[in-house]
Design a protein around this motif. Structure first.
Motif, PDB file in Angstrom:
ATOM      1  N   ASP A  24       0.825  -1.215   0.000  1.00 23.05           N
ATOM      2  CA  ASP A  24       0.000   0.000   0.000  1.00 23.05           C
ATOM      3  C   ASP A  24       0.855   1.260   0.000  1.00 23.05           C
ATOM      4  O   ASP A  24       0.526   2.240  -0.659  1.00 23.05           O
ATOM      5  CB  ASP A  24      -0.936   0.012   1.207  1.00 23.05           C
ATOM      6  CG  ASP A  24      -2.066  -0.993   1.087  1.00 23.05           C
ATOM      7  OD1 ASP A  24      -2.263  -1.541  -0.016  1.00 23.05           O
ATOM      8  OD2 ASP A  24      -2.744  -1.224   2.100  1.00 23.05           O
ATOM      9  N   ALA A  27       2.182   1.615  -3.567  1.00 23.97           N
ATOM     10  CA  ALA A  27       1.121   2.030  -4.495  1.00 23.97           C
ATOM     11  C   ALA A  27       0.784   3.502  -4.293  1.00 23.97           C
ATOM     12  O   ALA A  27       0.611   4.247  -5.272  1.00 23.97           O
ATOM     13  CB  ALA A  27      -0.122   1.162  -4.297  1.00 23.97           C
ATOM     14  N   ALA A  28       0.703   3.945  -3.048  1.00 29.00           N
ATOM     15  CA  ALA A  28       0.413   5.359  -2.768  1.00 29.00           C
ATOM     16  C   ALA A  28       1.545   6.247  -3.266  1.00 29.00           C
ATOM     17  O   ALA A  28       1.306   7.319  -3.837  1.00 29.00           O
ATOM     18  CB  ALA A  28       0.189   5.570  -1.272  1.00 29.00           C
ATOM     19  N   VAL A 101      -0.766   5.625   5.157  1.00 28.74           N
ATOM     20  CA  VAL A 101      -1.767   4.924   4.354  1.00 28.74           C
ATOM     21  C   VAL A 101      -2.712   4.116   5.238  1.00 28.74           C
ATOM     22  O   VAL A 101      -3.722   3.626   4.771  1.00 28.74           O
ATOM     23  CB  VAL A 101      -1.123   4.006   3.293  1.00 28.74           C
ATOM     24  CG1 VAL A 101      -0.318   4.810   2.311  1.00 28.74           C
ATOM     25  CG2 VAL A 101      -0.278   2.916   3.919  1.00 28.74           C
ATOM     26  N   ARG A 104      -6.749   4.454   5.273  1.00 27.22           N
ATOM     27  CA  ARG A 104      -7.214   4.991   3.999  1.00 27.22           C
ATOM     28  C   ARG A 104      -7.871   3.857   3.208  1.00 27.22           C
ATOM     29  O   ARG A 104      -7.499   2.701   3.330  1.00 27.22           O
ATOM     30  CB  ARG A 104      -6.061   5.566   3.195  1.00 27.22           C
ATOM     31  CG  ARG A 104      -5.264   6.611   3.964  1.00 27.22           C
ATOM     32  CD  ARG A 104      -5.451   7.962   3.377  1.00 27.22           C
ATOM     33  NE  ARG A 104      -4.556   8.900   4.021  1.00 27.22           N
ATOM     34  CZ  ARG A 104      -4.969  10.017   4.568  1.00 27.22           C
ATOM     35  NH1 ARG A 104      -6.232  10.337   4.558  1.00 27.22           N
ATOM     36  NH2 ARG A 104      -4.114  10.837   5.127  1.00 27.22           N
ATOM     37  N   LYS A 105      -8.838   4.204   2.387  1.00 24.72           N
ATOM     38  CA  LYS A 105      -9.551   3.192   1.608  1.00 24.72           C
ATOM     39  C   LYS A 105      -8.744   2.692   0.430  1.00 24.72           C
ATOM     40  O   LYS A 105      -8.905   1.562  -0.010  1.00 24.72           O
ATOM     41  CB  LYS A 105     -10.885   3.750   1.133  1.00 24.72           C
ATOM     42  CG  LYS A 105     -11.831   4.023   2.274  1.00 24.72           C
ATOM     43  CD  LYS A 105     -13.120   4.603   1.779  1.00 24.72           C
ATOM     44  CE  LYS A 105     -14.015   4.905   2.968  1.00 24.72           C
ATOM     45  NZ  LYS A 105     -15.170   5.682   2.618  1.00 24.72           N
ATOM     46  N   SER A 106      -7.863   3.530  -0.102  1.00 26.61           N
ATOM     47  CA  SER A 106      -7.092   3.116  -1.270  1.00 26.61           C
ATOM     48  C   SER A 106      -5.794   3.913  -1.335  1.00 26.61           C
ATOM     49  O   SER A 106      -5.678   4.982  -0.737  1.00 26.61           O
ATOM     50  CB  SER A 106      -7.897   3.369  -2.544  1.00 26.61           C
ATOM     51  OG  SER A 106      -8.025   4.759  -2.771  1.00 26.61           O
ATOM     52  N   PRO A 107      -4.802   3.397  -2.071  1.00 28.56           N
ATOM     53  CA  PRO A 107      -3.568   4.161  -2.267  1.00 28.56           C
ATOM     54  C   PRO A 107      -3.828   5.508  -2.934  1.00 28.56           C
ATOM     55  O   PRO A 107      -3.150   6.493  -2.645  1.00 28.56           O
ATOM     56  CB  PRO A 107      -2.726   3.253  -3.161  1.00 28.56           C
ATOM     57  CG  PRO A 107      -3.233   1.887  -2.893  1.00 28.56           C
ATOM     58  CD  PRO A 107      -4.710   2.054  -2.632  1.00 28.56           C
ATOM     59  N   GLU A 108      -4.822   5.566  -3.831  1.00 29.07           N
ATOM     60  CA  GLU A 108      -5.144   6.831  -4.494  1.00 29.07           C
ATOM     61  C   GLU A 108      -5.632   7.876  -3.490  1.00 29.07           C
ATOM     62  O   GLU A 108      -5.349   9.063  -3.627  1.00 29.07           O
ATOM     63  CB  GLU A 108      -6.193   6.609  -5.589  1.00 29.07           C
ATOM     64  CG  GLU A 108      -5.683   5.859  -6.798  1.00 29.07           C
ATOM     65  CD  GLU A 108      -5.517   4.363  -6.569  1.00 29.07           C
ATOM     66  OE1 GLU A 108      -6.167   3.815  -5.644  1.00 29.07           O
ATOM     67  OE2 GLU A 108      -4.718   3.750  -7.279  1.00 29.07           O
ATOM     68  N   GLU A 109      -6.377   7.428  -2.464  1.00 29.03           N
ATOM     69  CA  GLU A 109      -6.832   8.351  -1.414  1.00 29.03           C
ATOM     70  C   GLU A 109      -5.632   8.902  -0.639  1.00 29.03           C
ATOM     71  O   GLU A 109      -5.586  10.087  -0.314  1.00 29.03           O
ATOM     72  CB  GLU A 109      -7.787   7.622  -0.469  1.00 29.03           C
ATOM     73  CG  GLU A 109      -8.419   8.535   0.576  1.00 29.03           C
ATOM     74  CD  GLU A 109      -9.370   7.781   1.484  1.00 29.03           C
ATOM     75  OE1 GLU A 109      -9.284   7.992   2.703  1.00 29.03           O
ATOM     76  OE2 GLU A 109     -10.184   6.989   0.975  1.00 29.03           O
ATOM     77  N   SER A 110      -4.643   8.051  -0.370  1.00 29.19           N
ATOM     78  CA  SER A 110      -3.424   8.502   0.298  1.00 29.19           C
ATOM     79  C   SER A 110      -2.663   9.493  -0.581  1.00 29.19           C
ATOM     80  O   SER A 110      -2.144  10.496  -0.097  1.00 29.19           O
ATOM     81  CB  SER A 110      -2.527   7.308   0.625  1.00 29.19           C
ATOM     82  OG  SER A 110      -3.161   6.434   1.511  1.00 29.19           O
TER      83      SER A 110
END
Length: 122
Positions: A24, A27-28, A101, A104-110
């Motif tokens: 994660d 990915a973030a 992270v 957080r719901k997703s790496p994109e949110e981070s």
């Protein structure tokens, strides 16, 4: 010799991405790097080069030097040993942002959270 016309006018920063698991964080970090590249920023992701993640202080030095020179440096690493990293950045006046992270719901949110914090500091 230093030519002022060649200096980067974009402010650099270190973005330390913490939390579990490593996938994660990575990915973030890469999602944030893509967004910054799209804004024509100079970006480097320090992705466990030579297992530097085991030594946060050493990795922090590399990140701080790059950030002082106009690069947004993203470090997907654990939170252990960050006091020395924070102190070094503060002493040199180099921008430093931490993003977790965890929760957080997703790496994109981070990545969005980190980008928001960078934009408010520009």
């Amino acid at each position: 010799m230093s030519d002022p016309r060649c200096r980067c006018t974009c402010p650099g920063a270190t973005v330390w991405v913490t939390g579990r698991p490593l996938a994660d964080r990575l990915a973030a970090a890469y999602a944030l790097a893509e967004r910054l590249f799209a804004q024509a920023r100079r970006v480097a992701v320090l992705d466990r080069y030579d297992d530097l993640c085991a030594d946060a202080a050493r990795l922090g030095v590399v990140a701080e030097v790059l950030a002082r020179n106009g690069v947004v440096v993203i470090v997907p690493c654990a939170a252990e040993g960050l006091d020395a990293v924070r102190s070094r950045h503060e002493a040199s006046g180099t921008r430093y942002v931490e993003v977790s992270v965890t929760g957080r719901k997703s790496p994109e949110e981070s990545a969005s959270a980190a980008l928001g914090r960078l934009v408010t500091h520009d």
